[in-house]
Write a protein that holds these residues in place. Structure first.
Motif, PDB file in Angstrom:
ATOM      1  N   ALA A 246       0.834  -1.206   0.000  1.00 14.65           N
ATOM      2  CA  ALA A 246       0.000   0.000   0.000  1.00 14.65           C
ATOM      3  C   ALA A 246       0.868   1.256   0.000  1.00 14.65           C
ATOM      4  O   ALA A 246       0.581   2.228  -0.711  1.00 14.65           O
ATOM      5  CB  ALA A 246      -0.927  -0.006   1.207  1.00 14.65           C
ATOM      6  N   GLU A 247       1.945   1.217   0.749  1.00 18.51           N
ATOM      7  CA  GLU A 247       2.837   2.376   0.847  1.00 18.51           C
ATOM      8  C   GLU A 247       3.468   2.710  -0.499  1.00 18.51           C
ATOM      9  O   GLU A 247       3.486   3.875  -0.915  1.00 18.51           O
ATOM     10  CB  GLU A 247       3.929   2.100   1.886  1.00 18.51           C
ATOM     11  N   ILE A 248       3.988   1.703  -1.211  1.00 18.04           N
ATOM     12  CA  ILE A 248       4.628   2.012  -2.497  1.00 18.04           C
ATOM     13  C   ILE A 248       3.600   2.390  -3.550  1.00 18.04           C
ATOM     14  O   ILE A 248       3.935   3.020  -4.559  1.00 18.04           O
ATOM     15  CB  ILE A 248       5.516   0.855  -3.007  1.00 18.04           C
ATOM     16  N   GLY A 249       2.337   2.030  -3.298  1.00 15.94           N
ATOM     17  CA  GLY A 249       1.266   2.421  -4.207  1.00 15.94           C
ATOM     18  C   GLY A 249       0.625   3.741  -3.830  1.00 15.94           C
ATOM     19  O   GLY A 249      -0.346   4.163  -4.481  1.00 15.94           O
ATOM     20  N   GLY A 250       1.151   4.388  -2.766  1.00 15.01           N
ATOM     21  CA  GLY A 250       0.613   5.665  -2.329  1.00 15.01           C
ATOM     22  C   GLY A 250      -0.779   5.567  -1.752  1.00 15.01           C
ATOM     23  O   GLY A 250      -1.604   6.476  -1.887  1.00 15.01           O
ATOM     24  N   LEU A 251      -1.051   4.468  -1.046  1.00 13.20           N
ATOM     25  CA  LEU A 251      -2.382   4.196  -0.520  1.00 13.20           C
ATOM     26  C   LEU A 251      -2.329   3.994   0.992  1.00 13.20           C
ATOM     27  O   LEU A 251      -1.279   3.637   1.541  1.00 13.20           O
ATOM     28  CB  LEU A 251      -2.958   2.952  -1.195  1.00 13.20           C
ATOM     29  N   PRO A 252      -3.453   4.181   1.689  1.00 18.80           N
ATOM     30  CA  PRO A 252      -3.461   3.994   3.142  1.00 18.80           C
ATOM     31  C   PRO A 252      -3.329   2.534   3.537  1.00 18.80           C
ATOM     32  O   PRO A 252      -3.597   1.631   2.744  1.00 18.80           O
ATOM     33  CB  PRO A 252      -4.825   4.553   3.567  1.00 18.80           C
ATOM     34  N   GLU A 253      -2.936   2.317   4.777  1.00 17.62           N
ATOM     35  CA  GLU A 253      -2.788   0.951   5.297  1.00 17.62           C
ATOM     36  C   GLU A 253      -4.127   0.232   5.229  1.00 17.62           C
ATOM     37  O   GLU A 253      -5.168   0.793   5.569  1.00 17.62           O
ATOM     38  CB  GLU A 253      -2.291   1.015   6.740  1.00 17.62           C
ATOM     39  N   PRO A 254      -4.142  -1.042   4.801  1.00 17.16           N
ATOM     40  CA  PRO A 254      -5.412  -1.765   4.656  1.00 17.16           C
ATOM     41  C   PRO A 254      -6.104  -1.995   5.993  1.00 17.16           C
ATOM     42  O   PRO A 254      -5.458  -2.135   7.037  1.00 17.16           O
ATOM     43  CB  PRO A 254      -4.988  -3.101   4.040  1.00 17.16           C
ATOM     44  N   ILE A 255      -7.429  -2.049   5.936  1.00 19.64           N
ATOM     45  CA  ILE A 255      -8.212  -2.436   7.104  1.00 19.64           C
ATOM     46  C   ILE A 255      -8.150  -3.946   7.267  1.00 19.64           C
ATOM     47  O   ILE A 255      -7.614  -4.655   6.407  1.00 19.64           O
ATOM     48  CB  ILE A 255      -9.673  -1.978   6.969  1.00 19.64           C
ATOM     49  N   SER A 256      -8.714  -4.457   8.350  1.00 19.90           N
ATOM     50  CA  SER A 256      -8.725  -5.898   8.584  1.00 19.90           C
ATOM     51  C   SER A 256     -10.126  -6.370   8.934  1.00 19.90           C
ATOM     52  O   SER A 256     -10.909  -5.633   9.553  1.00 19.90           O
ATOM     53  CB  SER A 256      -7.758  -6.256   9.719  1.00 19.90           C
ATOM     54  N   LEU A 257     -10.430  -7.612   8.514  1.00 14.84           N
ATOM     55  CA  LEU A 257     -11.689  -8.264   8.862  1.00 14.84           C
ATOM     56  C   LEU A 257     -11.396  -9.707   9.264  1.00 14.84           C
ATOM     57  O   LEU A 257     -10.417 -10.291   8.788  1.00 14.84           O
ATOM     58  CB  LEU A 257     -12.649  -8.273   7.672  1.00 14.84           C
ATOM     59  N   PRO A 258     -12.230 -10.307  10.100  1.00 11.08           N
ATOM     60  CA  PRO A 258     -12.080 -11.743  10.360  1.00 11.08           C
ATOM     61  C   PRO A 258     -12.209 -12.512   9.051  1.00 11.08           C
ATOM     62  O   PRO A 258     -13.005 -12.144   8.177  1.00 11.08           O
ATOM     63  CB  PRO A 258     -13.238 -12.055  11.311  1.00 11.08           C
ATOM     64  N   ALA A 259     -11.464 -13.588   8.935  1.00 17.23           N
ATOM     65  CA  ALA A 259     -11.454 -14.349   7.684  1.00 17.23           C
ATOM     66  C   ALA A 259     -12.850 -14.819   7.290  1.00 17.23           C
ATOM     67  O   ALA A 259     -13.230 -14.752   6.115  1.00 17.23           O
ATOM     68  CB  ALA A 259     -10.515 -15.538   7.810  1.00 17.23           C
ATOM     69  N   SER A 260     -13.627 -15.287   8.260  1.00 18.60           N
ATOM     70  CA  SER A 260     -14.975 -15.779   7.956  1.00 18.60           C
ATOM     71  C   SER A 260     -15.862 -14.659   7.428  1.00 18.60           C
ATOM     72  O   SER A 260     -16.647 -14.861   6.488  1.00 18.60           O
ATOM     73  CB  SER A 260     -15.600 -16.403   9.205  1.00 18.60           C
TER      74      SER A 260
END
Length: 334
Positions: A246-260
């Motif tokens: 995300a950083e090298i793409g100039g984008l914010p850090e990804p959010i997270s969700l439970p896998a299910s």
């Protein structure tokens, strides 16, 4: 074996790994012939000045023609999507692979290198799993057919006349990588990307040049009838990898969700797209690929081949960022 002046056939030369293999093989003084299925992506291979054949690896006539006068075959062509019909996967990944191998053997090719994947261990393998570890298809067509192809190829290994080498590649990233660079960045741009389970576990990345060096070392060392895990040997969390991306793409850090929950969201999105006749961006099964918890061992490649990955994640991401700055990644998947 001295690679210089060897005649090398690369199947799937229009792919990310196939094309980079051709570039690096040319720098080693090898003579290259490429085989690709699609007539739409010939420009890059043609610019390299390689001999190019169009056709399907499942076609015995094309396979035989492609293998004539070759010393080495590097087989990278495969169906690698997350899910789909087992019959289709088997047609290409098993029947196509065996067809090309038999054509190579009949044509007098000495070395056949099969680009396999660490996914043959499934998704629930022990930490530090070696090449002797149990294989598991996980009811996944890619995993299952890759295992089947390996088994048949090892039966075809017949030194000194026909020699098979199997390379189980990790998660191959770098300029042009669809699953680990292009697709996640496009999803991030659309705010459709999320880490699974906070990005815990290990991504077994391998920079494309490191992978190809491992392949060339196996050929040079004449490691016939052997299987090798090839990764960068780094224990990088999924969160660290995708945050760097995300950083090298100039984008914010990804959010997270439970896998299910992430699987459920993807299933609903894909159903909605299907109802309006659109193709899914990413399949729910892909969550299984990005929740693998452990590292694979590369000890055998290090000791048998003297494999030492030269490009670490920081340098690999730097090179990828340079490529991103001059590339419209949207065009790559059109």
């Amino acid at each position: 074996m001295n690679l210089s002046q060897q005649q090398l056939l690369i199947s799937g030369i229009d792919g990310f790994i196939g094309l980079r293999s051709a570039e690096l093989a040319l720098s080693q003084g090898m003579k290259i012939r490429g085989l690709q299925h699609s007539p739409e992506k010939t420009q890059k291979a043609q610019k390299l000045g390689v001999e190019l054949l169009l056709g399907n690896i499942t076609d015995p006539v094309i396979a035989q023609k492609a293998c004539q006068e070759m010393d080495i075959v590097l087989h990278t062509a495969a169906v690698t999507q997350e899910s789909g019909s087992l019959d289709y996967f088997r047609e290409v990944n098993v029947e196509g692979t065996v067809n090309l191998a038999k054509a190579a053997k009949n044509a007098g090719v000495k070395t056949f290198v099969y680009l396999s994947s660490v996914l043959v261990y499934g998704f629930n393998y022990p930490d530090g799993v070696t090449e002797k570890g149990s294989l598991c298809g996980e009811n996944n067509p890619y995993c299952q057919t890759t295992i089947e192809a390996e088994e048949i190829l090892l039966q075809l290994n017949a030194p000194p006349d026909f020699n098979v080498i199997i390379i189980r590649a990790g998660d191959v990233y770098g300029p042009g990588s669809i699953p680990w660079i292009v697709r996640p960045l496009l999803l991030m741009r659309q705010k459709l990307f999320a880490l699974a389970n906070d990005g815990l576990g290990v991504m077994n990345h391998v920079y494309v040049d490191n992978l190809i060096e491992g392949i060339f070392l196996a050929i040079e060392k004449e490691a016939y009838g052997e299987v090798f895990n090839i990764t960068d040997g780094q224990k990088t969390s999924w969160k660290e990898y995708f945050t760097r991306l995300a950083e090298i793409g100039g984008l914010p850090e990804p959010i997270s969700l439970p896998a299910s929950m992430l699987k459920s969201v993807l299933w609903q999105q894909n159903l909605a797209k299907k109802l309006v006749g659109k193709k899914a961006d990413i399949m729910p099964d892909s969550v299984d690929f990005v929740t693998r918890p452990y590292a694979y061992s590369i000890a055998k490649a290090q000791s048998r081949l003297n494999y030492q990955p030269k490009i670490d994640l920081e340098e690999g991401m730097r090179r990828t960022q340079e490529w991103l700055q001059k590339t419209d990644i949207q065009e790559i998947i059109l």
